[in-house]
Design an enzyme around this catalytic site. Structure first.
Site, PDB file in Angstrom:
ATOM      1  N   SER A 160     -24.541  24.101  11.124  1.00 36.53           N
ATOM      2  CA  SER A 160     -24.571  23.217  13.010  1.00 36.53           C
ATOM      3  C   SER A 160     -25.660  24.249  13.401  1.00 36.53           C
ATOM      4  O   SER A 160     -25.510  25.504  13.037  1.00 36.53           O
ATOM      5  CB  SER A 160     -23.078  23.167  14.056  1.00 36.53           C
ATOM      6  OG  SER A 160     -24.092  22.126  14.497  1.00 36.53           O
ATOM      7  N   TYR A 181     -15.783  24.490  19.100  1.00 34.99           N
ATOM      8  CA  TYR A 181     -16.867  24.565  17.905  1.00 34.99           C
ATOM      9  C   TYR A 181     -17.980  25.062  17.344  1.00 34.99           C
ATOM     10  O   TYR A 181     -17.664  25.548  16.038  1.00 34.99           O
ATOM     11  CB  TYR A 181     -17.293  23.534  17.749  1.00 34.99           C
ATOM     12  CG  TYR A 181     -18.107  22.556  17.240  1.00 34.99           C
ATOM     13  CD1 TYR A 181     -17.939  21.844  15.804  1.00 34.99           C
ATOM     14  CD2 TYR A 181     -19.339  23.047  16.661  1.00 34.99           C
ATOM     15  CE1 TYR A 181     -18.618  21.182  14.867  1.00 34.99           C
ATOM     16  CE2 TYR A 181     -20.140  21.783  15.673  1.00 34.99           C
ATOM     17  CZ  TYR A 181     -20.143  21.352  15.017  1.00 34.99           C
ATOM     18  OH  TYR A 181     -20.436  20.432  14.045  1.00 34.99           O
TER      19      TYR A 181
END
Length: 236
Positions: A138, A152
């Site tokens: 990501s 995250y």
């Protein structure tokens, strides 16, 4: 050992989103795909050539499913040429707010799951001479965008590091590992968290095109990271 097909890819998180789109893209390109899902179901697009689709009940938190999956694919299909680790979870909490159990779950699914899957497939990937490992990281693995994205991001920074570590470990054996780092993608997970218009996000089918391209590159065109963004960022 089963019949060796031309090229075989294992794709975790294949039930939806990026994993599902990647599975279809590779299938359409002539690959045989093995789809790892919690609740396996044959996709509609496989109806014309179901013999090129293998289903497996995969749970990222269960180490036995990684080794069992690789073994079953080798027995039935005879080779493994690519692994696309797409299964992942998100939790919007700062590193201060998150509990030990929640942090452990993030790392177990997002980091340990892909690591175990790559390890389980390692020898077949090396035997192919051009094995590919694609980890869905990501842009949160490159920068921390907001407080809520912090925990995250910790897990996705680890995924990027894992991709580089696998790249180092397998390079001399023809294995190429890459971290694909998208920003907002129009998946159920992202739209539920962000509340953005899905039309303004990167589409899973476009990420699937990227992944197909990366897998298809020769050993001499190695890519360590690939960044994709749907909006203008300071760097990415």
């Amino acid at each position: 050992m089963g019949l060796t097909t031309e090229r075989v890819a294992l794709i975790s998180g294949a039930a939806r989103g990026i994993g599902a789109a990647t599975a279809k893209a590779l299938f359409d390109a002539g690959w045989t795909v093995s789809l790892g899902m919690r609740r396996p179901q044959m996709p509609d697009w496989a109806k014309d050539a179901p013999e090129r689709v293998h289903l497996y009940t995969y749970e990222a938190t269960d180490p036995a499913t990684a080794t069992g999956w690789a073994q079953e694919v080798m027995e039935r299909l005879g080779c493994i040429d690519a692994v696309v680790a797409s299964a992942g979870i998100s939790l919007r909490k700062t590193p201060v707010e998150i509990t030990d159990a929640e942090m452990a779950q993030l790392l177990e699914v997002n980091v340990q799951g892909p690591r175990r899957l790559a390890a389980a497939c390692w020898e077949p990937l090396a035997a192919s001479g051009r094995g590919r490992v694609v980890l869905l990281a990501s842009l949160s693995g490159k920068r921390v965008k907001s407080p809520g994205a912090g925990s995250y991001a910790v897990s996705k920074f680890a995924v990027v590091g894992l991709a580089h570590a696998l790249r180092q470990a397998g390079y001399e054996r023809g294995i190429r590992a890459v971290a694909v780092c998208p920003g907002f993608v129009a998946t159920d997970m992202a739209t539920a968290v962000e509340g953005r218009d899905p039309a303004t996000m990167t589409q899973p089918v476009d990420l699937a095109r990227v992944i197909h391209m990366l897998i298809d590159l020769p050993n001499e065109a190695s890519v360590a990271e690939f960044h994709v963004n749907c909006q203008l960022g300071e760097t990415y």
